[in-house]
Design an enzyme around this catalytic site. Sequence first.
Site, PDB file in Angstrom:
ATOM      1  N   GLY A   1     102.240  88.280  70.140  1.00 47.31           N
ATOM      2  CA  GLY A   1     102.445  88.171  68.408  1.00 47.31           C
ATOM      3  C   GLY A   1     101.614  87.063  68.002  1.00 47.31           C
TER       4      GLY A   1
ATOM      5  N   GLY B   1     101.008  94.094  67.017  1.00 46.90           N
ATOM      6  CA  GLY B   1     100.115  93.218  67.505  1.00 46.90           C
ATOM      7  C   GLY B   1     100.209  92.641  68.755  1.00 46.90           C
TER       8      GLY B   1
ATOM      9  CB  VAL C   1      99.592  82.810  81.227  1.00 49.73           C
ATOM     10  CG1 VAL C   1     100.813  83.566  82.116  1.00 49.73           C
ATOM     11  CG2 VAL C   1      98.064  83.120  82.008  1.00 49.73           C
TER      12      VAL C   1
ATOM     13  CG  ASP D   1      97.708  91.334  79.398  1.00 48.57           C
ATOM     14  OD1 ASP D   1      96.693  90.801  78.638  1.00 48.57           O
ATOM     15  OD2 ASP D   1      98.614  91.194  79.458  1.00 48.57           O
TER      16      ASP D   1
ATOM     17  CE  LYS E   1      95.393  88.408  77.068  1.00 48.82           C
ATOM     18  NZ  LYS E   1      96.676  88.884  76.964  1.00 48.82           N
TER      19      LYS E   1
ATOM     20  CD  GLU F   1      95.240  92.025  75.619  1.00 48.53           C
ATOM     21  OE1 GLU F   1      94.065  91.873  75.677  1.00 48.53           O
ATOM     22  OE2 GLU F   1      96.215  91.421  75.230  1.00 48.53           O
TER      23      GLU F   1
ATOM     24  CB  ILE G   1     106.015  80.558  77.541  1.00 47.79           C
ATOM     25  CG1 ILE G   1     106.590  81.822  77.068  1.00 47.79           C
ATOM     26  CG2 ILE G   1     106.818  79.911  78.542  1.00 47.79           C
ATOM     27  CD1 ILE G   1     107.099  83.017  77.978  1.00 47.79           C
TER      28      ILE G   1
ATOM     29  CE  LYS H   1      99.027  88.250  79.519  1.00 51.35           C
ATOM     30  NZ  LYS H   1     100.086  88.901  78.550  1.00 51.35           N
TER      31      LYS H   1
HETATM   32  P1  NAP Z   1      92.039  91.522  67.784  1.00 53.78           P
HETATM   33  O1  NAP Z   1      93.418  91.714  66.680  1.00 53.78           O
HETATM   34  O2  NAP Z   1      91.656  92.915  68.237  1.00 53.78           O
HETATM   35  O3  NAP Z   1      91.077  90.587  67.176  1.00 53.78           O
HETATM   36  C1  NAP Z   1      89.865  90.561  67.625  1.00 53.78           C
HETATM   37  C2  NAP Z   1      88.832  89.968  66.681  1.00 53.78           C
HETATM   38  O4  NAP Z   1      87.494  89.413  67.284  1.00 53.78           O
HETATM   39  C3  NAP Z   1      88.513  90.622  65.427  1.00 53.78           C
HETATM   40  O5  NAP Z   1      88.514  89.642  64.327  1.00 53.78           O
HETATM   41  C4  NAP Z   1      87.239  90.928  65.771  1.00 53.78           C
HETATM   42  O6  NAP Z   1      86.270  91.076  64.631  1.00 53.78           O
HETATM   43  C5  NAP Z   1      86.647  89.777  66.633  1.00 53.78           C
HETATM   44  N1  NAP Z   1      85.510  90.395  67.605  1.00 53.78           N
HETATM   45  C6  NAP Z   1      85.727  91.161  68.604  1.00 53.78           C
HETATM   46  N2  NAP Z   1      84.747  91.291  69.262  1.00 53.78           N
HETATM   47  C7  NAP Z   1      83.705  90.786  68.559  1.00 53.78           C
HETATM   48  C8  NAP Z   1      82.204  90.595  68.843  1.00 53.78           C
HETATM   49  N3  NAP Z   1      81.746  91.138  70.036  1.00 53.78           N
HETATM   50  N4  NAP Z   1      81.767  89.726  67.817  1.00 53.78           N
HETATM   51  C9  NAP Z   1      82.371  89.207  66.884  1.00 53.78           C
HETATM   52  N5  NAP Z   1      83.611  89.009  66.609  1.00 53.78           N
HETATM   53  C10 NAP Z   1      84.257  89.926  67.420  1.00 53.78           C
HETATM   54  O7  NAP Z   1      92.683  90.552  68.924  1.00 53.78           O
HETATM   55  P2  NAP Z   1      93.851  89.790  69.104  1.00 53.78           P
HETATM   56  O8  NAP Z   1      95.115  90.695  69.476  1.00 53.78           O
HETATM   57  O9  NAP Z   1      93.899  88.779  68.180  1.00 53.78           O
HETATM   58  O10 NAP Z   1      93.503  89.098  70.584  1.00 53.78           O
HETATM   59  C11 NAP Z   1      92.362  88.094  70.667  1.00 53.78           C
HETATM   60  C12 NAP Z   1      92.708  87.508  72.030  1.00 53.78           C
HETATM   61  O11 NAP Z   1      93.858  86.856  72.302  1.00 53.78           O
HETATM   62  C13 NAP Z   1      92.483  88.477  73.160  1.00 53.78           C
HETATM   63  O12 NAP Z   1      91.938  87.822  74.329  1.00 53.78           O
HETATM   64  C14 NAP Z   1      93.887  88.725  73.686  1.00 53.78           C
HETATM   65  O13 NAP Z   1      94.207  89.045  75.104  1.00 53.78           O
HETATM   66  C15 NAP Z   1      94.208  87.369  73.481  1.00 53.78           C
HETATM   67  N6  NAP Z   1      95.910  87.160  73.275  1.00 53.78           N
HETATM   68  C16 NAP Z   1      96.385  88.006  72.247  1.00 53.78           C
HETATM   69  C17 NAP Z   1      97.957  87.951  72.069  1.00 53.78           C
HETATM   70  C18 NAP Z   1      98.666  88.939  70.944  1.00 53.78           C
HETATM   71  O14 NAP Z   1      99.739  88.883  70.980  1.00 53.78           O
HETATM   72  N7  NAP Z   1      97.775  89.737  70.344  1.00 53.78           N
HETATM   73  C19 NAP Z   1      98.679  87.121  72.737  1.00 53.78           C
HETATM   74  C20 NAP Z   1      97.842  86.271  73.615  1.00 53.78           C
HETATM   75  C21 NAP Z   1      96.749  86.454  73.939  1.00 53.78           C
HETATM   76  P3  NAP Z   1      86.612  92.099  63.533  1.00 53.78           P
HETATM   77  O15 NAP Z   1      87.948  91.872  62.722  1.00 53.78           O
HETATM   78  O16 NAP Z   1      85.534  91.925  62.429  1.00 53.78           O
HETATM   79  O17 NAP Z   1      86.858  93.685  64.125  1.00 53.78           O
HETATM   80  N1  HSE Z   2      98.806  92.101  75.275  1.00 51.82           N
HETATM   81  C1  HSE Z   2      99.329  91.089  75.554  1.00 51.82           C
HETATM   82  C2  HSE Z   2     100.821  91.314  75.875  1.00 51.82           C
HETATM   83  C3  HSE Z   2      99.299  89.914  74.826  1.00 51.82           C
HETATM   84  O1  HSE Z   2     101.627  92.295  75.538  1.00 51.82           O
HETATM   85  O2  HSE Z   2     101.658  90.493  76.596  1.00 51.82           O
HETATM   86  C4  HSE Z   2      99.874  88.700  75.134  1.00 51.82           C
HETATM   87  O3  HSE Z   2      99.009  88.086  76.193  1.00 51.82           O
END
Ligand code: NAP
Ligand code: HSE
Length: 421
Positions: free
Chosen positions: A296, A180, A125, A194, A98, A183, A129, A198
């Site tokens: 999640g 999970g 976002v 965040d 986002k 952020e 959903i 969105k």
């Molecule tokens: P996360 O668990 O912190 O995972 C990030 C991943 O990216 C890790 O595997 C990390 O590598 C890798 N990474 C980060 N910086 C890097 C770099 N400079 N070069 C190479 N690899 C790199 O994050 P996440 O929760 O999966 O979220 C990922 C994205 O999805 C974010 O934009 C977040 O806002 C979005 N999002 C998340 C959710 C949620 O529920 N978590 C929901 C919707 C959207 P390492 O593992 O080696 O550290």
């Molecule tokens: N950190 C974000 C949240 C992940 O809690 O809604 C989903 O975008």
Amino acid sequence: MLGLGVVGSGVARILSEKAESYARELGCPLELSRVVVRDTGKDRAYAIEPARLTTDAASVLEDPEIELIVEVMGGEEPAHQYIRDALGAGKYVITANKEVMAKHGASLLTLAQERKLDVLYEASVGGGIPIIAPLKRDLLANEIVALSAVINGTTNYILTAMSRGEGDFDEALAKAQALGYAEADPANDIEGTDAAYKLAILASLAFHGEVRPDQVYCEGIGGLTNRDFRYARELGYAIKLVALARRDAEGGLRLRVHPAMLPEGEPLAKVDGVLNAVEVEGDLLGRTLFEGQGAGAMPTTSAVVADLLDAAHSVVSGGRERLIWRGEAALRIVSMDDLRTRYYLRMTVTDRPGVLAQIARVLGEAEISIATVLQKATDERVAELVIMTHEAQEASMQRALAELRPLPEIAEIGTFLRVEG
Ligand code: NAP
Ligand code: HSE
């Protein structure tokens, strides 16, 4: 794929588990060739063969065999540059980011369109959903009047736990992190950033112009206490971090993210835990509510993989001609000063004659009419005062607050909330 964290691990697992079904859907296999991470030696929620892991992003972005890039690493840079590089190399991009889409969406979509490619960002976002695709397609015949949303899972999880008396702020945040939802830097969730990203993404799509995140008025949930939830319940309200965009009669757009009190009967007041919801108000359709799990691994994977299949279809069928960015209008963003709403004020005051009258005088002089007052004596000298106002102007309310704060009889103005609905 760039990233193998919460979301990336979910995507890798599902691409493997449902490989046959997706191959049938596409008429050819969809193969996860390489994954870029920071640390190839780390233990992961889903282990993939070490040979497919790399820290060398360029080797993936420049690989002519790779047709689709999934960006789930998060953060503004280098993610933004990697997406540009992927488009430059002729690859479709699917992202859950986002921050990148809110800050650079218009230029990335323009670049994608010039190259007859696409950037798909459903997961950015509301987690799982479907809301980006409906705004791009199904609601196009409408003029959108307003968006009202609860679009941060972490803060909604915390606020729900606090309202149910299931722990304090720090405990609920720790649980949201363990699940999970949060952020990498949870301040982005807590401070409303965040949700502002969105809202900027949704508003850009809904109102057909670029909305930057710094145009969204933003307050976080940091100041709320368990007492506010008890008072809210007593008064018949829920407290939510809301994200609101509304076009006024003159065509101006007001965008705001802040905690607010919502009457318990309102649909958004009942969106609890990690659920998110977006209510869209269109001139033809009226109001429609999109609700589901907003964060999640699996809900987000649902959105990422749907975008991936959509982009893969375009690769298989040989191109994409559809208009993907209609940023035609220069939107006029209006300030918070003219907002008219009701307010909740919780303050600690000296408990003696004339104090309430003095507060009422300050509010009265600012043309703010009091609707309800609750007073609880906390000891012989100090009382907690909760005031609900009738509708008033934001600028008048801020002036009144500035006048109230230095009064010696007011020990503290604890919480100030807007009351919506
Ligand atoms: P996360 O668990 O912190 O995972 C990030 C991943 O990216 C890790 O595997 C990390 O590598 C890798 N990474 C980060 N910086 C890097 C770099 N400079 N070069 C190479 N690899 C790199 O994050 P996440 O929760 O999966 O979220 C990922 C994205 O999805 C974010 O934009 C977040 O806002 C979005 N999002 C998340 C959710 C949620 O529920 N978590 C929901 C919707 C959207 P390492 O593992 O080696 O550290
Ligand atoms: N950190 C974000 C949240 C992940 O809690 O809604 C989903 O975008």
